[in-house]
Write a protein that holds these residues in place. Structure first.
Motif, PDB file in Angstrom:
ATOM      1  N   ASN A  39      45.117  55.639  50.003  1.00  0.00           N
ATOM      2  CA  ASN A  39      44.218  56.012  48.908  1.00  0.00           C
ATOM      3  C   ASN A  39      44.913  56.148  47.559  1.00  0.00           C
ATOM      4  OD1 ASN A  39      45.597  58.113  50.042  1.00  0.00           O
ATOM      5  ND2 ASN A  39      43.922  59.600  49.898  1.00  0.00           N
ATOM      6  N   ILE A  40      45.969  55.360  47.365  1.00  0.00           N
ATOM      7  CA  ILE A  40      46.577  55.255  46.031  1.00  0.00           C
ATOM      8  C   ILE A  40      46.275  53.849  45.512  1.00  0.00           C
ATOM      9  CG2 ILE A  40      48.696  55.267  44.666  1.00  0.00           C
ATOM     10  CD1 ILE A  40      49.916  57.222  46.565  1.00  0.00           C
ATOM     11  N   TYR A  41      45.678  53.784  44.321  1.00  0.00           N
ATOM     12  CA  TYR A  41      45.292  52.500  43.729  1.00  0.00           C
ATOM     13  C   TYR A  41      46.003  52.309  42.396  1.00  0.00           C
ATOM     14  CZ  TYR A  41      41.668  52.774  47.227  1.00  0.00           C
ATOM     15  OH  TYR A  41      41.015  52.870  48.419  1.00  0.00           O
ATOM     16  N   LEU A  42      46.151  51.054  42.016  1.00  0.00           N
ATOM     17  CA  LEU A  42      46.802  50.724  40.748  1.00  0.00           C
ATOM     18  C   LEU A  42      45.836  49.991  39.822  1.00  0.00           C
ATOM     19  CD1 LEU A  42      50.140  49.138  42.046  1.00  0.00           C
ATOM     20  CD2 LEU A  42      49.665  51.541  41.558  1.00  0.00           C
ATOM     21  N   ASN A  43      45.997  50.235  38.548  1.00  0.00           N
ATOM     22  CA  ASN A  43      45.367  49.398  37.527  1.00  0.00           C
ATOM     23  C   ASN A  43      46.347  49.427  36.364  1.00  0.00           C
ATOM     24  OD1 ASN A  43      43.647  47.862  36.017  1.00  0.00           O
ATOM     25  ND2 ASN A  43      42.012  49.391  35.861  1.00  0.00           N
ATOM     26  N   THR A  44      47.293  48.535  36.397  1.00  0.00           N
ATOM     27  CA  THR A  44      48.404  48.634  35.444  1.00  0.00           C
ATOM     28  C   THR A  44      49.144  47.299  35.313  1.00  0.00           C
ATOM     29  OG1 THR A  44      50.357  49.956  34.893  1.00  0.00           O
ATOM     30  CG2 THR A  44      50.064  49.451  37.224  1.00  0.00           C
ATOM     31  N   GLY A  45      50.003  47.224  34.292  1.00  0.00           N
ATOM     32  CA  GLY A  45      50.821  46.025  34.087  1.00  0.00           C
ATOM     33  C   GLY A  45      50.122  44.960  33.260  1.00  0.00           C
ATOM     34  N   HIS A  46      49.322  45.387  32.285  1.00  0.00           N
ATOM     35  CA  HIS A  46      48.527  44.429  31.498  1.00  0.00           C
ATOM     36  C   HIS A  46      49.291  43.810  30.329  1.00  0.00           C
ATOM     37  CE1 HIS A  46      45.508  46.630  33.793  1.00  0.00           C
ATOM     38  NE2 HIS A  46      44.682  45.628  33.573  1.00  0.00           N
ATOM     39  N   PHE A  47      50.518  44.177  30.146  1.00  0.00           N
ATOM     40  CA  PHE A  47      51.432  43.600  29.153  1.00  0.00           C
ATOM     41  C   PHE A  47      50.789  43.438  27.779  1.00  0.00           C
ATOM     42  CE2 PHE A  47      54.475  39.902  28.012  1.00  0.00           C
ATOM     43  CZ  PHE A  47      55.373  40.783  27.465  1.00  0.00           C
ATOM     44  N   ARG A  48      50.542  42.202  27.324  1.00  0.00           N
ATOM     45  CA  ARG A  48      50.027  41.989  25.957  1.00  0.00           C
ATOM     46  C   ARG A  48      48.503  41.883  25.922  1.00  0.00           C
ATOM     47  NH1 ARG A  48      53.915  38.037  22.445  1.00  0.00           N
ATOM     48  NH2 ARG A  48      53.376  39.586  20.881  1.00  0.00           N
ATOM     49  N   LYS A  49      47.839  42.167  27.052  1.00  0.00           N
ATOM     50  CA  LYS A  49      46.395  41.904  27.124  1.00  0.00           C
ATOM     51  C   LYS A  49      45.571  43.102  27.583  1.00  0.00           C
ATOM     52  CE  LYS A  49      47.912  38.331  29.326  1.00  0.00           C
ATOM     53  NZ  LYS A  49      48.143  37.165  30.155  1.00  0.00           N
ATOM     54  N   GLY A  50      46.144  44.285  27.479  1.00  0.00           N
ATOM     55  CA  GLY A  50      45.465  45.462  28.029  1.00  0.00           C
ATOM     56  C   GLY A  50      44.152  45.797  27.329  1.00  0.00           C
ATOM     57  N   ILE A  51      44.097  45.591  26.031  1.00  0.00           N
ATOM     58  CA  ILE A  51      42.840  45.879  25.329  1.00  0.00           C
ATOM     59  C   ILE A  51      41.798  44.847  25.776  1.00  0.00           C
ATOM     60  CG2 ILE A  51      41.696  46.077  23.078  1.00  0.00           C
ATOM     61  CD1 ILE A  51      43.818  48.274  23.494  1.00  0.00           C
ATOM     62  N   LEU A  52      42.192  43.577  25.714  1.00  0.00           N
ATOM     63  CA  LEU A  52      41.302  42.489  26.127  1.00  0.00           C
ATOM     64  C   LEU A  52      40.788  42.676  27.552  1.00  0.00           C
ATOM     65  CD1 LEU A  52      40.190  39.525  26.083  1.00  0.00           C
ATOM     66  CD2 LEU A  52      42.524  38.763  26.620  1.00  0.00           C
ATOM     67  N   GLN A  53      41.683  43.004  28.459  1.00  0.00           N
ATOM     68  CA  GLN A  53      41.310  42.997  29.886  1.00  0.00           C
ATOM     69  C   GLN A  53      40.791  44.340  30.409  1.00  0.00           C
ATOM     70  OE1 GLN A  53      44.945  41.528  31.696  1.00  0.00           O
ATOM     71  NE2 GLN A  53      44.332  39.389  31.463  1.00  0.00           N
ATOM     72  N   ALA A  54      40.799  45.390  29.580  1.00  0.00           N
ATOM     73  CA  ALA A  54      40.482  46.737  30.095  1.00  0.00           C
ATOM     74  C   ALA A  54      39.097  46.850  30.744  1.00  0.00           C
ATOM     75  CB  ALA A  54      40.658  47.785  29.000  1.00  0.00           C
ATOM     76  N   PRO A  55      37.999  46.473  30.062  1.00  0.00           N
ATOM     77  CA  PRO A  55      36.694  46.666  30.709  1.00  0.00           C
ATOM     78  C   PRO A  55      36.560  45.843  31.990  1.00  0.00           C
ATOM     79  CG  PRO A  55      36.422  46.202  28.359  1.00  0.00           C
ATOM     80  CD  PRO A  55      37.857  45.940  28.690  1.00  0.00           C
ATOM     81  N   ALA A  56      37.127  44.643  31.989  1.00  0.00           N
ATOM     82  CA  ALA A  56      37.039  43.786  33.182  1.00  0.00           C
ATOM     83  C   ALA A  56      37.875  44.366  34.320  1.00  0.00           C
ATOM     84  CB  ALA A  56      37.508  42.372  32.845  1.00  0.00           C
ATOM     85  N   SER A  57      39.061  44.893  34.010  1.00  0.00           N
ATOM     86  CA  SER A  57      39.923  45.478  35.050  1.00  0.00           C
ATOM     87  C   SER A  57      39.271  46.705  35.646  1.00  0.00           C
ATOM     88  CB  SER A  57      41.280  45.878  34.458  1.00  0.00           C
ATOM     89  OG  SER A  57      41.909  44.767  33.891  1.00  0.00           O
TER      90      SER A  57
END
Ligand code: FAD
Length: 365
Positions: free
Chosen positions: A315-333
Motif C-alpha cells: 500500500n505504498i504508491y508513487l507519483n513522482t519523477g516528472h522532471f521537466r514536465k510536472g506542471i504539464l503532466q500533473a492533472p493526467a498523472s
C-alpha cells in the motif's frame, strides 16, 4: 484504526493534484510537506504546457503529456470557478527556433496531425530567429504560482487535512504493508501512502524501494520586464526559452545543473541566460531584471515518471519523477493514479507507468 484513507507525502503540484483528485472521489486525504505547500520545483516552473522536445519524447511520457494538454483547459476553468484564482491558462503558442531540429519537428507534427505554421516573421520586438522557425499555435502556458494557489484553496474547501512544516522522516512498514508515517516526533496512520516528494523521493524511499532512481537537476530562471510587450509566443531554443506573460513580464529559462540538492542561484547562470535571451530578443538588453530563482527538478532514470505501487509493499504508491514536465503532466498523472486506486479503467494502460506488473487496487471509501 486508520486516520486517513490516503496520506500524501509532498505538497508540490503532483501531491496537490493527487490529493484533489482523491478528495473529489470521496476519500479522506492528508497531505504533508516539509515546508509550505507548493514552494519547491512546482513554484519555480515556467508553466509551459509542452515537452521541451515533443518530437523526441518517450512514447509513454508523450501519452501522459497529451492527456495533460487535453485536461488543462477545463481543469483551469474548474479551479477558477471553485476558488476565484485564475491560473492564467493561455494558448500563447510556442515557436521552435533550434534550426537543427526543424525537419524532425515538421515530420513529428505531420505524423501526429499537430497544427503548425512555418513562420519567417513572428510578432515581437525585432526578434532574431531563423526563417525556418516553426510555430505550434495550440501550445498553452499557465502561471505555476497561481495554479498552486488555486490548488491550495481547492484542497481547503475539499477538507483535505494539510500539514505544513512537517517533514516525513520515516515510513513505517510491517509484514510488507505500510502502517504509518513519522513526522516531528508524531505518528500518523493511514490505509495507504502516496509518495509525491519530487526530487526528494529517493531519499524517502531509500530503505523501501531501491529500484526507484530519482535525482535533483537544478534549474535557474530569470524574470524581466520591458517597457513594451516584448513578444507574444513562447520561444524555445533547445533547453532555453522565453515565456511572455499577459502582464508583460518575460521569463527566461533555464539551466540544467547536476549539482545535488543545491539551490543557490549564480551570477554565471544569470549571464548565460541573459546572453542567450538578448541574442534572440535584443530588446531584453534594456529590460529590468525583476527576479532570479531556481528549483530542483525530479529527474527519473527511465525518461518517464513513476506512477503506481512500489514493488514489494502493498500500500505504498508513487507519483513522482516528472522532471521537466510536472506542471504539464500533473492533472493526467493524478487522474491515472486515482483511476488505478479506484479500480477504474483510465485513458492509458497502467502497466506502462507502473513499477511492477501486478496492480494493487486500494479501495476508496
Ligand atoms: C526552472 C524550472 C522550470 C520548469 N519549467 C517547467 C515547465 O515549463 N513546464 C512543466 O511542465 N514543468 C516544468 N518544470 C518541472 C516541474 O516544475 C516539476 O516537474 C514539478 O514541479 C514536479 O512537481 P513535484 O510535486 O513532483 O515536486 P515539487 O514541487 O518539488 O514538490 C515536492 C514536495 O515534496 C516535499 N517534500 C520532499 N521531501 C519531503 C519529506 N520527507 N516530507 C515532507 N515533504 C517532503 C517538498 O518540500 C516539496 O514541496 C520546471 C522545473 C524547474 C526547476
Amino acid at each position: 484504526m486508520a486516520n486517513f484513507d490516503f496520506i500524501i507525502v509532498g505538497g508540490g503540484v503532483i501531491g496537490m493534484t493527487t490529493a484533489r483528485e482523491l478528495a473529489l472521489r470521496g476519500a479522506s486525504v492528508a497531505i504533508f510537506d516539509k515546508g509550505k505547500l507548493g514552494q519547491e520545483a512546482s513554484w519555480a516552473a515556467g508553466g509551459i504546457l509542452s515537452s521541451m522536445r515533443p518530437w523526441a519524447e518517450h512514447p509513454v511520457s508523450a501519452e501522459l503529456s497529451e492527456q495533460g494538454k487535453h485536461l488543462y483547459p477545463q481543469y483551469a476553468v474548474d479551479l477558477k470557478n471553485e476558488t476565484g484564482v485564475d491560473p492564467e491558462y493561455v494558448k500563447s503558442g510556442l515557436v521552435i527556433i533550434e534550426s537543427t531540429h526543424i525537419a524532425a519537428v515538421k515530420q513529428w507534427a505531420q505524423s501526429k496531425r499537430i497544427l503548425f505554421e512555418e513562420c519567417s516573421s513572428i510578432p515581437g520586438m525585432g526578434l532574431n530567429i531563423p526563417k525556418q522557425a516553426i510555430l505550434l499555435p495550440e501550445i498553452a502556458q499557465l502561471r505555476p504560482p497561481r495554479l498552486l494557489d488555486a490548488l491550495y484553496k481547492s484542497l481547503k474547501s475539499l477538507s483535505v487535512s494539510i500539514f505544513e512544516n512537517s517533514q516525513i522522516t520515516r515510513l513505517v512498514t510491517k509484514h510488507n504493508r505500510f502502517e504509518s508515517i513519522e513526522t516531528n516526533g508524531d505518528k500518523r496512520v493511514a490505509d495507504n501512502v502516496i509518495i509525491t516528494a519530487g526530487a526528494w523521493s529517493k531519499v524517502l524511499l531509500e530503505s523501501i524501494a531501491d529500484d526507484i532512481n530519482i535525482k535533483p537537476i537544478h534549474g535557474q530562471m530569470l524574470c524581466v520586464k520591458g517597457t513594451e510587450q516584448l513578444l507574444d509566443s513562447i520561444l524555445l531554443d533547445g533547453g532555453h526559452y522565453l515565456i511572455p506573460r499577459l502582464d508583460g513580464h518575460v521569463l527566461i529559462g533555464s539551466t540544467m545543473e547536476d549539482t545535488g540538492f543545491n539551490k543557490v542561484t549564480t551570477a554565471t547562470a544569470r549571464r548565460e541566460l541573459m546572453d542567450w535571451a538578448i541574442s534572440v530578443c535584443p530588446a531584453i538588453e534594456i529590460a529590468q531584471l525583476i527576479k532570479h530563482w531556481s528549483g530542483l527538478r525530479p529527474s527519473s532514470d527511465i525518461e518517464k515518471p513513476y506512477i503506481g505501487p512500489v514493488s514489494n509493499i502493498d500500500n505504498i504508491y508513487l507519483n513522482t519523477g516528472h522532471f521537466r514536465k510536472g506542471i504539464l503532466q500533473a492533472p493526467a498523472s493524478a487522474k491515472l493514479l486515482a483511476d488505478m486506486l479506484s479500480g477504474e479503467s483510465s485513458f492509458m494502460d497502467f502497466e506502462k507507468l507502473s513499477i511492477h506488473q501486478e496492480q494493487n487496487v486500494a479501495k476508496i471509501a
